[in-house]
Design a protein around this motif. Structure first.
Motif, PDB file in Angstrom:
ATOM      1  N   ILE A  75       0.634  -0.980  -0.030  1.00 48.92           N
ATOM      2  CA  ILE A  75       0.048   0.186  -0.018  1.00 48.92           C
ATOM      3  C   ILE A  75       0.961   1.539  -0.254  1.00 48.92           C
ATOM      4  CG2 ILE A  75      -0.127  -0.144   2.805  1.00 48.92           C
ATOM      5  CD1 ILE A  75      -3.266   0.692   1.839  1.00 48.92           C
TER       6      ILE A  75
ATOM      7  N   SER B 183      -2.606  -2.970  -4.520  1.00 47.52           N
ATOM      8  CA  SER B 183      -3.904  -1.662  -3.939  1.00 47.52           C
ATOM      9  C   SER B 183      -3.639  -1.085  -4.679  1.00 47.52           C
ATOM     10  CB  SER B 183      -4.266  -1.673  -2.415  1.00 47.52           C
ATOM     11  OG  SER B 183      -3.673  -2.925  -1.801  1.00 47.52           O
TER      12      SER B 183
ATOM     13  N   CYS C 198      -3.185   4.828  -2.273  1.00 46.19           N
ATOM     14  CA  CYS C 198      -3.639   6.372  -1.042  1.00 46.19           C
ATOM     15  C   CYS C 198      -2.514   7.099  -1.338  1.00 46.19           C
ATOM     16  CB  CYS C 198      -4.379   4.867  -0.335  1.00 46.19           C
ATOM     17  SG  CYS C 198      -2.924   4.468   0.667  1.00 46.19           S
ATOM     18  N   ASN C 199      -3.072   7.723  -0.238  1.00 47.73           N
ATOM     19  CA  ASN C 199      -2.786   8.431   1.131  1.00 47.73           C
ATOM     20  C   ASN C 199      -1.776   9.950  -0.494  1.00 47.73           C
ATOM     21  OD1 ASN C 199      -0.916  10.073   3.143  1.00 47.73           O
ATOM     22  ND2 ASN C 199       0.813   8.967   2.290  1.00 47.73           N
TER      23      ASN C 199
ATOM     24  N   ILE D  32      -9.539   6.727   1.883  1.00 44.47           N
ATOM     25  CA  ILE D  32      -8.301   5.990   1.914  1.00 44.47           C
ATOM     26  C   ILE D  32      -8.476   5.086   3.244  1.00 44.47           C
ATOM     27  CG2 ILE D  32      -6.217   6.660   3.435  1.00 44.47           C
ATOM     28  CD1 ILE D  32      -6.026   9.376   1.700  1.00 44.47           C
TER      29      ILE D  32
ATOM     30  N   SER E 269      -7.266   1.269   3.366  1.00 39.86           N
ATOM     31  CA  SER E 269      -5.670   0.454   3.786  1.00 39.86           C
ATOM     32  C   SER E 269      -6.346  -0.209   5.360  1.00 39.86           C
ATOM     33  CB  SER E 269      -5.703   1.994   4.857  1.00 39.86           C
ATOM     34  OG  SER E 269      -5.763   3.219   4.103  1.00 39.86           O
TER      35      SER E 269
ATOM     36  N   SER F 249      -6.724  -3.671   3.333  1.00 44.71           N
ATOM     37  CA  SER F 249      -5.662  -4.174   2.952  1.00 44.71           C
ATOM     38  C   SER F 249      -4.807  -4.638   4.344  1.00 44.71           C
ATOM     39  CB  SER F 249      -4.258  -2.747   2.002  1.00 44.71           C
ATOM     40  OG  SER F 249      -5.236  -2.541   1.048  1.00 44.71           O
ATOM     41  N   MET F 250      -5.169  -3.999   4.874  1.00 42.04           N
ATOM     42  CA  MET F 250      -4.660  -4.384   6.216  1.00 42.04           C
ATOM     43  C   MET F 250      -4.857  -6.042   6.599  1.00 42.04           C
ATOM     44  SD  MET F 250      -4.545  -2.596  10.222  1.00 42.04           S
ATOM     45  CE  MET F 250      -6.411  -2.826  10.114  1.00 42.04           C
TER      46      MET F 250
ATOM     47  N   PHE G 140       4.499  -0.707   3.240  1.00 42.36           N
ATOM     48  CA  PHE G 140       4.011   0.612   2.740  1.00 42.36           C
ATOM     49  C   PHE G 140       5.233   1.014   2.010  1.00 42.36           C
ATOM     50  CE2 PHE G 140       4.192   4.724   4.174  1.00 42.36           C
ATOM     51  CZ  PHE G 140       3.045   5.712   3.784  1.00 42.36           C
TER      52      PHE G 140
ATOM     53  N   ASP H 162       3.514  11.288   5.449  1.00 45.89           N
ATOM     54  CA  ASP H 162       3.902   9.451   5.531  1.00 45.89           C
ATOM     55  C   ASP H 162       3.367   8.775   6.757  1.00 45.89           C
ATOM     56  OD1 ASP H 162       3.727   8.921   2.379  1.00 45.89           O
ATOM     57  OD2 ASP H 162       6.250   9.910   2.865  1.00 45.89           O
TER      58      ASP H 162
ATOM     59  N   TYR I 178       0.039   9.151   7.921  1.00 45.30           N
ATOM     60  CA  TYR I 178      -0.575   7.875   7.647  1.00 45.30           C
ATOM     61  C   TYR I 178      -0.571   6.977   7.974  1.00 45.30           C
ATOM     62  CZ  TYR I 178      -1.960   4.458   4.662  1.00 45.30           C
ATOM     63  OH  TYR I 178      -2.712   3.298   4.205  1.00 45.30           O
TER      64      TYR I 178
ATOM     65  N   LEU J 239      -3.111   4.326  10.157  1.00 46.84           N
ATOM     66  CA  LEU J 239      -2.912   3.044   9.656  1.00 46.84           C
ATOM     67  C   LEU J 239      -2.302   2.282  11.649  1.00 46.84           C
ATOM     68  CD1 LEU J 239      -2.747   0.745   7.640  1.00 46.84           C
ATOM     69  CD2 LEU J 239      -0.886   0.875   8.092  1.00 46.84           C
TER      70      LEU J 239
END
Length: 278
Positions: A140, A215, A218-219, A228, A232, A235-236, A244, A254, A257, A261
Motif C-alpha cells: 500500500i 492495492s 492511497c495517501n 483512504i 487501508s 489491505s491491512m 508501506f 507518510d 498516514y 494506520l
C-alpha cells in the motif's frame, strides 16, 4: 441448435486432465457439461443441449436419446449433481491455469465496496490450498510510486525460488510481467488485485500458500479520507505482511498516514479480538 465448436470461449484443458475431461463432455456440443442431466437410459447431456434436441425430434418420432435412441420425456431428465461437481472442480483448475492478476475488491463511484466472491473461492478454496495456512503479501502507498513494479519483482522471485544466485532478477532487457503498470501520471490499479497463482513454500510446519496482493494508490494529496480509510483497512485485514511503499524521502504526511494506520489496526484488533500488529 448448438453445433460442435460454436463456443468461441472454449478453454484449453490443462495437461494431465485430458482423460478425465474427455469423460465429462456433452456428446451434442462437445464441451464440458453445463448443468449436466441424466436420461433414464443413463446417458448424460447439458440441460440446454438436450432440451433443444427435444424441440426438434425426427419427423413422426418421439423424443429419443441421441446416443441409444431410447424414448424419453421431460419427467425422465434428472440433474446429475456428481458430474456437475466434477466439472466445477476441473473448471477451477482451468481458471487457475492462467496466472494473472484478478480484481478481488472494487470500489463503486457511490462509495460502496464490492468483493468478488468467485475470485475468493478460486484462490483460497482450491484443492491444493484450502487445507493449508495462507500468507498474503500486500502493498500500500501513494499512487504512481512503483508498488506494482516492486510486486512484480517479488513475483519473479517467487517463480524462481530454486535459484540460489542473483539470476532470478532476470536479464536487463527482460520484460517485467505480472501486475499491470505503465509510465505516466494516471493511476493503473483500481481497487485490490490478487495474483491468481499460489506459491507453495515449505516451512518447519509444512507448506504455506503464498499470495501476492496489489492495492490502489492511497495517501495521495486531495484524496477522499473515507476512501483512504476503507482501502487501508481492507489491505491491512487481508495481509499477513503489509508493505508501506515510499519512493523517496520519508515525509511528514507518510508519518501521519502510518499513525492513522496504526490507530485503525488497534481499533480493528479490539473489535475482533485479534493482535493487530504481527
Amino acid at each position: 441448435i448448438l453445433t460442435p465448436g460454436e463456443n468461441s470461449d472454449r478453454r484449453t484443458v490443462p495437461v494431465g486432465l485430458e482423460c478425465i475431461a474427455s469423460e465429462l463432455q456433452c456428446s451434442i456440443c462437445l464441451e464440458l457439461y453445463t448443468d449436466a442431466v441424466t436420461l433414464r437410459c443413463g446417458h448424460k447431456y447439458c440441460r440446454q443441449c438436450i432440451t433443444q434436441h427435444q424441440r426438434y425430434p425426427p419427423r413422426g418420432a418421439n423424443h429419443q436419446c441421441p446416443q441409444c435412441c431410447r424414448p424419453f420425456n421431460c419427467d425422465s431428465i434428472i440433474t446429475d449433481y456428481t458430474i456437475n461437481n466434477m466439472v466445477q472442480k476441473i473448471q477451477q483448475v482451468m481458471d487457475r491455469d492462467v496466472d494473472e492478476a484478478k480484481q478481488l475488491v472494487a470500489f463503486e463511484p457511490s462509495g460502496s465496496i464490492v468483493i468478488n466472491e468467485d475470485i475468493l473461492r478460486s484462490c483460497f478454496l482450491a484443492e491444493d490450498v484450502k487445507d493449508r495456512p495462507l500468507c498474503l503479501i500486500s502493498i500500500i502507498g501513494e499512487e504512481r510510486k512503483g508498488k506494482s513494479f516492486l510486486l512484480n519483482y517479488l513475483l519473479r522471485r517467487l517463480y524462481n525460488l530454486e535459484r540460489k544466485d542473483q539470476q532470478w532478477l532476470g536479464a536487463e532487457d527482460e520484460d517485467l510481467k505480472g501486475f499491470e503498470w505503465k509510465p505516466g501520471a494516471n493511476s493503473t490499479t483500481k481497487g485490490v488485485f490478487i495474483w491468481s497463482k499460489p506459491f507453495l513454500m515449505e516451512t518447519g510446519r509444512g507448506k504455506v500458500a503464498i499470495f501476492v496482493v496489489d492495492s490502489e494508490g492511497c495517501n495521495t494529496v486531495g484524496q477522499d479520507t473515507a476512501f483512504i480509510v476503507q482501502l487501508s483497512a481492507l489491505s491491512m485485514l487481508l495481509s499477513s505482511y503489509l508493505i508501506f511503499n515510499i519512493s523517496t524521502k520519508l515525509k511528514q504526511t507518510d508519518l501521519d498516514y502510518l499513525e492513522k494506520l496504526l490507530d485503525l489496526a488497534q481499533q480493528t484488533g479490539e473489535a475482533i479480538d485479534l493482535d493487530p500488529i504481527q
